[in-house]
Enzyme design. Structure first.
Site, short mmCIF file in Angstrom:
data_model
loop_
_atom_site.label_atom_id
_atom_site.label_comp_id
_atom_site.label_asym_id
_atom_site.label_seq_id
_atom_site.Cartn_x
_atom_site.Cartn_y
_atom_site.Cartn_z
N CYS A 218 0.88 -1.18 0.00
CA CYS A 218 0.00 0.00 0.00
C CYS A 218 0.91 1.22 0.00
O CYS A 218 1.00 1.95 0.98
CB CYS A 218 -0.92 0.01 1.21
SG CYS A 218 -1.95 -1.47 1.37
N ALA A 219 1.57 1.45 -1.11
CA ALA A 219 2.69 2.40 -1.15
C ALA A 219 2.25 3.85 -1.04
O ALA A 219 3.01 4.70 -0.56
CB ALA A 219 3.48 2.19 -2.44
N GLY A 223 6.43 7.40 0.68
CA GLY A 223 7.37 7.75 1.74
C GLY A 223 8.19 6.58 2.24
O GLY A 223 9.43 6.66 2.35
N ASP A 242 -0.29 0.09 -5.36
CA ASP A 242 -1.38 0.86 -4.79
C ASP A 242 -2.56 0.78 -5.74
O ASP A 242 -2.39 0.63 -6.96
CB ASP A 242 -0.99 2.32 -4.56
CG ASP A 242 -1.84 2.97 -3.47
OD1 ASP A 242 -1.39 3.01 -2.31
OD2 ASP A 242 -2.97 3.41 -3.77
N ASP A 289 1.24 -1.49 4.85
CA ASP A 289 0.88 -0.33 5.68
C ASP A 289 -0.59 -0.07 5.37
O ASP A 289 -0.94 0.70 4.48
CB ASP A 289 1.76 0.86 5.32
CG ASP A 289 1.52 2.04 6.24
OD1 ASP A 289 0.83 1.86 7.27
OD2 ASP A 289 2.00 3.14 5.94
N CYS A 342 -1.25 3.17 11.34
CA CYS A 342 -1.00 4.35 12.19
C CYS A 342 -2.22 4.54 13.10
O CYS A 342 -2.75 5.64 13.24
CB CYS A 342 -0.69 5.59 11.38
SG CYS A 342 -1.87 5.95 10.06
#
Length: 424
Positions: A218-219, A223, A242, A289, A342
């Site tokens: 999931c680029a 970053g 992605d 991610d 996150c």
């Protein structure tokens, strides 16, 4: 503008950027003060709305006054207020926050306050999430070293932003205030990138090696891809997957600045992508991610606590589980799968990992601590997961689990008898 932000139709930073672009003649200081006041209102919205129930005049103006109180001195703000507004604000300043209900004091929606109350040391975590975050940048290890960049920053105009090395990441530099990093020569030549320290530490958990095949599943805008590629010394092959072509397009100039030549951006379908299927069992490292609530980033994105809700969280959990299953198929035997968010909620983190392990016994959970200790100093956390918090580690809230696909057990062969080798 504040009223538009509170419609929740778009992320607050996007609304603010649009509003500021429409006012090109505003000075840099005015822009910074407006942004700071708006984000202060978002951090403390429930408490401010509680206060705004008193007083007179438009409620939006009272919210704006409370936000501006975080920017200007008491004397400077009072000079711009009407007499009844000054009296109203003076009464509010005498209120003890401890006298307010917890959800109002912390400015959280009820559902989120209930979930966070179950987190260890919840009070200090919530207080940290309600504080503005510093700005973290990182060096590009393919082009430079942190010591050289720190020396250059401290010797120039950037010194006023108090550049310091990050506590844990060996690549990070922490800055105070709102420096125009994207106009610095070090940024323009690819030596610096903006990236929270927690995100940098995540790359240390992936720990890619030279010559490997690595997938950033999931680029997004790339970053983490950039740091992974630099750690690979631009060797091997690094796929940036992605579902959004627009997000990958934003990564393109960043990759060009970085000097990497091993990044392969690929727009994939959400399900049943043939290119993903062709990589089944081939990747040494796969980073997921995952799309998440983002509640670990409330220091930077305080509007998320008002834009998320239990229903959207349930939808995200389904997406996370689906992506994790798909990405896992790409991992080679003996390879590593890193699942990260996150978020600070267990239902997006530990619960997802445990459910995946229950369904996929060929994977085993690795201890994250010893893996990141190889690069990140002074970093400790309890349990097998990478669990970063702003109050404990000074980073955004990050979670990650490192999983390894077991190599298949080779069938045991019996030694041949001596008769087999007896010469004719």
């Amino acid at each position: 503008m504040l009223g538009e932000v509170l419609q929740w139709a778009h992320p607050a930073d996007a609304v603010l950027s649009h509003w500021l672009r429409a006012r090109p003649h505003m000075g840099a200081r005015d822009r910074a003060e407006v942004a700071e006041a708006v984000f202060d209102v978002l951090r403390h919205l429930r408490r401010y709305r509680h206060f705004a129930e008193s007083g007179s005049g438009p409620a939006a103006r009272r919210l704006a006054i409370l936000g501006l109180a975080s920017v200007f001195s008491e004397a400077a703000l009072d000079a711009a207020l009407l007499e009844d507004e000054r009296e109203w604000l003076a009464r509010l300043r005498r209120i003890d926050p401890a006298s307010l209900p917890a959800a109002v004091r912390h400015s959280l929606p009820d559902w989120l306050e209930q979930r966070l109350a179950a987190v260890p040391r919840a009070e200090q975590l919530i207080e940290a999430l309600n504080c503005p975050a510093p700005l973290d940048v990182r060096v590009n290890p393919l082009k430079t070293e942190r010591g050289a960049v720190l020396e250059a920053l401290r010797a120039g105009p950037a010194a006023r932003y108090s550049p310091e090395p990050t506590r844990h990441s060996p690549w990070g530099i922490r800055l105070q205030g709102r420096p125009p990093v994207n106009r610095w020569p070090l940024f323009e030549n690819g030596s610096l990138e903006v990236q929270d320290e927690g995100s940098q530490i995540l790359a240390a958990l992936v720990a890619p090696k030279r010559g490997e095949m690595v997938i950033d599943y999931c680029a997004g805008a790339g970053g983490k891809t950039l740091l992974l590629g630099a750690l690979m010394r631009s060797t091997g092959r690094l796929y940036a997957f992605d579902v959004s072509a627009a997000r990958l397009a934003r990564a393109k100039p960043r990759v060009a600045r970085s000097g990497l030549s091993n990044v392969v951006p690929v727009v994939i379908r959400a399900e049943g992508d043939q290119r993903v299927k062709r990589l089944a069992g081939k990747a040494h490292r796969v980073l997921v991610d995952a799309p998440c609530s983002g509640l670990g980033t409330l220091r930077r994105n305080p509007d998320l606590k008002w834009r998320q809700h239990p229903e959207s969280l349930a939808e995200l959990r389904q997406v996370q589980a689906r992506i994790l299953r798909q990405a896992a198929r790409c991992v080679a035997p003996g390879g590593r799968l890193v699942y990260a968010t996150c978020s600070i909620l267990s239902e997006e983190n530990e619960d997802q990992v445990q459910a995946f392990l229950a369904e996929n016994p060929e994977f085993e959970l690795l201890e994250a601590g010893p893996i990141v200790a190889d690069r990140c100093e002074n970093l400790t956390f309890e349990g097998p997961y990478l669990a970063l918090r702003p109050d404990l580690h000074g980073t955004d809230g990050f979670f990650a689990a490192a999983l390894q696909r077991r190599k298949p057990v080779q069938p045991r062969t019996e030694p041949e008898s001596e008769l087999t080798h007896k010469p004719d």
